[in-house]
Each structure stands twice: as C-alpha cells, then as structure tokens.
Design a protein around this motif. Structure first.
Motif, PDB file in Angstrom:
ATOM      1  N   TYR A  70       0.781  -1.236   0.000  1.00  0.00           N
ATOM      2  CA  TYR A  70       0.000   0.000   0.000  1.00  0.00           C
ATOM      3  C   TYR A  70       0.820   1.297   0.000  1.00  0.00           C
ATOM      4  O   TYR A  70       0.262   2.354  -0.305  1.00  0.00           O
ATOM      5  N   PHE A  71       2.100   1.228   0.361  1.00  0.00           N
ATOM      6  CA  PHE A  71       2.853   2.482   0.480  1.00  0.00           C
ATOM      7  C   PHE A  71       4.017   2.600  -0.505  1.00  0.00           C
ATOM      8  O   PHE A  71       4.161   3.610  -1.182  1.00  0.00           O
ATOM      9  N   ASN A  72       4.847   1.584  -0.595  1.00  0.00           N
ATOM     10  CA  ASN A  72       6.055   1.666  -1.425  1.00  0.00           C
ATOM     11  C   ASN A  72       5.768   2.023  -2.890  1.00  0.00           C
ATOM     12  O   ASN A  72       6.495   2.828  -3.480  1.00  0.00           O
ATOM     13  N   PRO A  73       4.714   1.460  -3.506  1.00  0.00           N
ATOM     14  CA  PRO A  73       4.475   1.786  -4.931  1.00  0.00           C
ATOM     15  C   PRO A  73       4.156   3.258  -5.174  1.00  0.00           C
ATOM     16  O   PRO A  73       4.276   3.735  -6.297  1.00  0.00           O
ATOM     17  N   PHE A  74       3.748   3.971  -4.119  1.00  0.00           N
ATOM     18  CA  PHE A  74       3.278   5.343  -4.328  1.00  0.00           C
ATOM     19  C   PHE A  74       4.222   6.410  -3.770  1.00  0.00           C
ATOM     20  O   PHE A  74       3.902   7.591  -3.813  1.00  0.00           O
ATOM     21  N   THR A 111      10.240   7.906  -4.620  1.00  0.00           N
ATOM     22  CA  THR A 111      11.352   7.040  -5.019  1.00  0.00           C
ATOM     23  C   THR A 111      11.167   5.681  -4.354  1.00  0.00           C
ATOM     24  O   THR A 111      11.612   5.474  -3.217  1.00  0.00           O
ATOM     25  N   PRO A 112      10.469   4.753  -5.017  1.00  0.00           N
ATOM     26  CA  PRO A 112      10.187   3.444  -4.387  1.00  0.00           C
ATOM     27  C   PRO A 112      11.455   2.706  -3.974  1.00  0.00           C
ATOM     28  O   PRO A 112      12.487   2.800  -4.647  1.00  0.00           O
ATOM     29  N   PHE A 113      11.347   1.985  -2.851  1.00  0.00           N
ATOM     30  CA  PHE A 113      12.467   1.179  -2.366  1.00  0.00           C
ATOM     31  C   PHE A 113      12.562  -0.104  -3.176  1.00  0.00           C
ATOM     32  O   PHE A 113      11.570  -0.621  -3.682  1.00  0.00           O
ATOM     33  N   PHE A 114      13.793  -0.611  -3.319  1.00  0.00           N
ATOM     34  CA  PHE A 114      13.978  -1.912  -3.946  1.00  0.00           C
ATOM     35  C   PHE A 114      14.299  -2.931  -2.863  1.00  0.00           C
ATOM     36  O   PHE A 114      14.166  -2.651  -1.673  1.00  0.00           O
ATOM     37  N   LYS A 115      14.771  -4.087  -3.233  1.00  0.00           N
ATOM     38  CA  LYS A 115      14.909  -5.213  -2.310  1.00  0.00           C
ATOM     39  C   LYS A 115      15.678  -4.872  -1.034  1.00  0.00           C
ATOM     40  O   LYS A 115      15.167  -5.045   0.068  1.00  0.00           O
ATOM     41  N   LEU A 116      16.916  -4.364  -1.164  1.00  0.00           N
ATOM     42  CA  LEU A 116      17.724  -4.091   0.018  1.00  0.00           C
ATOM     43  C   LEU A 116      17.091  -3.020   0.901  1.00  0.00           C
ATOM     44  O   LEU A 116      17.111  -3.116   2.128  1.00  0.00           O
ATOM     45  N   GLY A 117      16.533  -2.004   0.262  1.00  0.00           N
ATOM     46  CA  GLY A 117      15.868  -0.948   1.025  1.00  0.00           C
ATOM     47  C   GLY A 117      14.676  -1.474   1.800  1.00  0.00           C
ATOM     48  O   GLY A 117      14.455  -1.107   2.961  1.00  0.00           O
ATOM     49  N   ASN A 118      13.904  -2.360   1.165  1.00  0.00           N
ATOM     50  CA  ASN A 118      12.746  -2.943   1.844  1.00  0.00           C
ATOM     51  C   ASN A 118      13.171  -3.830   3.009  1.00  0.00           C
ATOM     52  O   ASN A 118      12.553  -3.827   4.081  1.00  0.00           O
ATOM     53  N   TYR A 119      14.219  -4.593   2.793  1.00  0.00           N
ATOM     54  CA  TYR A 119      14.722  -5.461   3.865  1.00  0.00           C
ATOM     55  C   TYR A 119      15.231  -4.634   5.041  1.00  0.00           C
ATOM     56  O   TYR A 119      15.039  -4.985   6.208  1.00  0.00           O
ATOM     57  N   LEU A 123       7.362  10.020   6.266  1.00  0.00           N
ATOM     58  CA  LEU A 123       8.576  10.699   5.814  1.00  0.00           C
ATOM     59  C   LEU A 123       9.011  10.198   4.440  1.00  0.00           C
ATOM     60  O   LEU A 123       9.414  10.993   3.572  1.00  0.00           O
ATOM     61  N   LEU A 124       8.928   8.895   4.233  1.00  0.00           N
ATOM     62  CA  LEU A 124       9.323   8.330   2.945  1.00  0.00           C
ATOM     63  C   LEU A 124       8.350   8.705   1.825  1.00  0.00           C
ATOM     64  O   LEU A 124       8.716   8.756   0.652  1.00  0.00           O
ATOM     65  N   SER A 125       7.090   8.978   2.203  1.00  0.00           N
ATOM     66  CA  SER A 125       6.063   9.321   1.209  1.00  0.00           C
ATOM     67  C   SER A 125       5.968  10.826   0.980  1.00  0.00           C
ATOM     68  O   SER A 125       5.213  11.273   0.104  1.00  0.00           O
ATOM     69  N   TYR A 126       6.691  11.627   1.778  1.00  0.00           N
ATOM     70  CA  TYR A 126       6.638  13.092   1.690  1.00  0.00           C
ATOM     71  C   TYR A 126       5.224  13.628   1.921  1.00  0.00           C
ATOM     72  O   TYR A 126       4.843  14.666   1.383  1.00  0.00           O
TER      73      TYR A 126
END
Length: 466
Positions: free
Chosen positions: A35-39, A42-50, A101-104
């Motif tokens: 619900y959050f990362n896709p929107f 700057t979406p997180f990738f694998k390492l960022g999500n982990y 914060l990540l979604s601004y």
C-alpha cells in the motif's frame, strides 16, 4: 536428561517469541510493499525494503524488551498483555512516522489503527497461550522460605502468593533453625527463598544451594545493593569492590540538565491547556487554592518548595501531623481523586524541573519531617540524597505509592549506582506504562502513617548482623 529437557523448553519459548516478532514485522512489511512503497516518489527496492523491515523488527523488540513483554513466568498475565499492547502502539507510531517521511506526506492512519487492534488481539491470545505452555513445562518449585522475623516474612507476601511459580512447603525462622537442620529440609525442595536472614547464615545457605543444584532466591539488604553498585577493580592480585558516594560524570550532569530544560519547556507549552482545565476544576469544586507548595528534600539535603495541583482539602493537615495518603482517604477531594489516579497533580513540578530544583528522573523528593522519621528506622534513607530529586524514578516505575520505604530506598540506590542517559530514557518510557496502572497509586495502609516501625530485615541501620 534434565539438561535436554531444559534446552527443549527454551527452544519452544523462543519459537513462540520468534512467531510474534515475525507476524508483526511481516504484516508491517506486507503493508509497506502493498500500500505504500508503490506510491512513494522514489520506491524502495529489495535491500531498502529489507532494511526497513529490520528497522521495524528492532523497534518492536526494543520496546518489548524495555516494557518486559517477553518476561513469561516472572510477570503476571495482565502485565504481559499491557506491555505487548503499549509496545505495539509504539511500533505503529514509529511506522507511521517512517512511512509518512518516505512518502513526503501524511499517510492514512486507517491501516495503522486496524493493525494496532489486530496485533493487540493476537498479542492477548499469544500471552495466554505462552503463559499456559510455560507453566505446563515448569511445575511450581517446591520451596522453603527462610526468614529472620515476621516483618521480613511479610515483606515478600506478594512473591509467596505466586502459586504458579512457587509451592511453599515449609517456612523456617533462621534464629530457631541451625544450618544442619535447614540442609536436611533442603533435600526435598527445588528452591530456597531467603529474606532478612543474617549475612553469615545466608551466605552459607547460598553456597549450599549452588553445590547441591538448588535455586536460591535472595531478597537483598541495603548494604548488598550498595556493594553491587560498586566498581570491580583489581588491586595487585586482590579483586575488590570499590564503593563510594555517587559522582556522576560532568558530561552526564550537563547533558541531563540540558534535557531537563528542553523537556520541561516543551511539556509546559504542550500541556498548558490541560493544566488550565485541571486548575479550573480544582477552583470550581471548593473555591480553594489551585496549587499547594510543600518543603521537600533534593540533592545533598537541600530544601526546596515543590509545586503540585491541590488534591486534598485545604485543612488536610490541620492537626500539624505529616502523613501519607491512605486508601480511601477522606481528605482527598473528588477532583483530587481523579487527578491523582492520572497523576495530573504532578504536572506543576515541570516548573521545579525548569528551575533546577528537580530533574526528570531521580528519587522522589520527601518531606523533611517524614524523612527524619524514616531515618529513625532506616538510617540509610539519607543516601537517596546523592542524586537530585526527580519527577519519576526507579522506585516509581517498579514500586507503588505504598511500597515500604525500605524497598524504595533499595530501588533508589540501584538507580543512583547505575545513572546513565540510557537508564534515564528507559525509565521515562517505563513511566508511560505505569501511568495506566491504577495499583501504582494505591494509598498506604491506615496503620502506616509515615515510616514503618521495623525494617523487614530485622536490623537497624548499618549494624546488620554479619
């Protein structure tokens, strides 16, 4: 065989702890991915999500550790539930801030509210299940209680009442029982609980317990607490404890004072509307003064005027006798009873903290006349004055209003011996928990006006039996 069973029990309990950690962190991770990362810009990738998942995991585990949400077998079920729920609340709050914060932008609070209630419901079930399993795996220990006098025996009543943990099969008075007799009794038990026992007798029993594989539970004396807080050093080939008066580092003192100023200023500004409401309610009830000032003791015995919202009638001590609030005390007003339960009467002490007469964390300041009476039976009571008085402290977090003064002294000395920024922060967080625990504000028994007449260890001051 016993060791294998112990390892098996540990593995089962650890698996349950891992289960709840994985469930909560996994759910938060799924919520982020779905619900959050896709929107986010700057979406997180694998390492960022982990990495984000790891942050959430450490946040939850950190708060659970602070609040004791994993202390199965040593804490009541209700306390474990509350510890888990408040840890979940902090987890959701931290996650909301990070996701925003990540979604601004301020993200929707709905998923977090839903997860809070879902996680809380699961945590309640988890606590009930793991508590049941723990006591299925751990039968109550057959226990002998060794005491010195009636007062010391009564001082551990709460522990003796933990029927699921201890099965007291015998009580022994150390003054009437020789070590040889006690050793004979110990052959048929799993544990020995020692309270208020002379040091030489106690030490022999502890060594015997270790030699025979029994568990020794020892209620410490004040001198034990002081020694434990000493620094272990090696003088030539001799290991010794170095015990001296508290001397916190200059960096700690300056940092703590800066934190006191910032905290009190922010709290006064934020809580000023609430303080105005409380003040209006007190004035409306009986027309008396809103505040009351009282002389208290702080660092090195210095006196200052503590400020509190008035919770008692204006003539509460018209007889001139200083005494603690009792259960169902008729001196407490209706508004006073409410604000004492929520500790709102303590809010004006923020001005004491700002002025420097108090700190956020430290031993609670006592009235000179009551402190003098305590010192008649507990001369070590004055050792609490090694630190500046505080709004909250070790004795407030782990004790209650009606906790015996002897035990409060020990708790305060434990804090004084371990002062640090991390310990202060931990105690502040723990205070948020006890604010919602009604039993922590229970008044004293009517028989305990001020100081107790005897020490629970049966001794007087430093003249303890060796």
């Amino acid at each position: 065989m016993v060791k294998k069973r112990y390892i098996k029990e540990k593995i089962i309990l650890y698996l349950f702890k891992i289960l709840i950690c994985c469930l909560f962190t996994g759910s938060m991770y799924y919520c982020w991915i779905k619900y959050f990362n896709p929107f986010v810009p700057t979406p997180f990738f694998k390492l960022g999500n982990y990495f984000l998942a790891a942050v959430l995991l450490f946040t939850y585990v950190g708060f659970v550790k602070i609040y004791g949400g994993f202390l199965v077998g040593t804490s009541p079920v209700s306390d474990l539930m509350f510890s888990q729920i408040i840890s979940i609340a902090f987890l959701q709050a931290v996650a909301y801030v990070i996701f925003s914060l990540l979604s601004y932008r301020l993200v929707s609070v709905v998923p977090f509210i839903v997860m809070f209630f879902a996680f809380s419901a699961f945590a309640v079930v988890w606590v009930l299940v793991i508590d049941f399993i723990y006591f299925k795996l751990h039968a109550p220990k057959k226990t002998i209680v060794v005491f010195n006098n009636v007062d010391s025996y009564q001082s551990i009543k709460g522990i003796r009442d933990i029927k699921k943990r201890f099965r007291v099969i015998r009580t022994v008075n150390s003054e009437k029982t020789s070590l040889e007799e006690l050793y004979e009794y110990m052959k048929s038990v799993d544990a020995v609980f020692l309270c208020g026992v002379p040091s030489d007798y106690r030490n022999e029993v502890v060594k015997k317990c270790i030699a025979t594989g029994k568990i020794a539970y020892v209620k410490p004396k004040i001198s034990d607490t002081i020694i434990r807080g000493g620094r272990t050093i090696q003088l030539m080939n001799v290991p010794v404890y170095r015990c001296k008066r508290s001397d916190a580092s200059l960096i700690y003192q300056l940092g703590k004072r800066a934190a006191d100023i910032v905290f009190s200023l922010v709290a006064i500004i934020v809580l000023s509307p609430l303080m105005l409401v409380v003040a209006a309610a007190i004035k409306a009830e009986d027309g008396g003064p809103v505040f009351y000032k009282q002389t208290r003791l702080t660092l090195n015995g210095k006196q200052f005027k503590i400020i509190k919202f008035r919770s008692m009638k204006t003539d509460a001590e018209k007889d001139g006798v200083a005494r603690l609030a009792e259960d169902n005390d008729d001196r407490i007003t209706k508004v006073g009873r409410f604000i004492r339960k929520l500790r709102l009467d303590e809010l004006p002490q923020l001005f004491n903290i700002l002025s420097g007469s108090m700190s956020i964390v430290g031993p609670r300041p006592e009235r000179p006349e009551i402190a003098k009476e305590y010192e008649e039976s507990i001369p070590e009571f004055s050792l609490r004055l090694q630190a500046k008085a505080g709004l909250t402290g070790y004795a407030q977090v782990y004790g209650k209003y009606n906790t015996p003064p002897y035990d409060k002294v020990q708790m305060d000395l434990m804090y004084i011996a371990n002062q640090s920024f991390s310990e202060d922060f931990r105690l502040i967080l723990m205070t948020l928990k006890i604010m919602f625990v009604p039993s922590s504000t229970e008044g004293v028994d009517k028989k305990q006006r001020t100081a107790m007449r005897k020490r629970p260890d049966g001794n007087k001051g430093e003249n303890e039996k060796k």
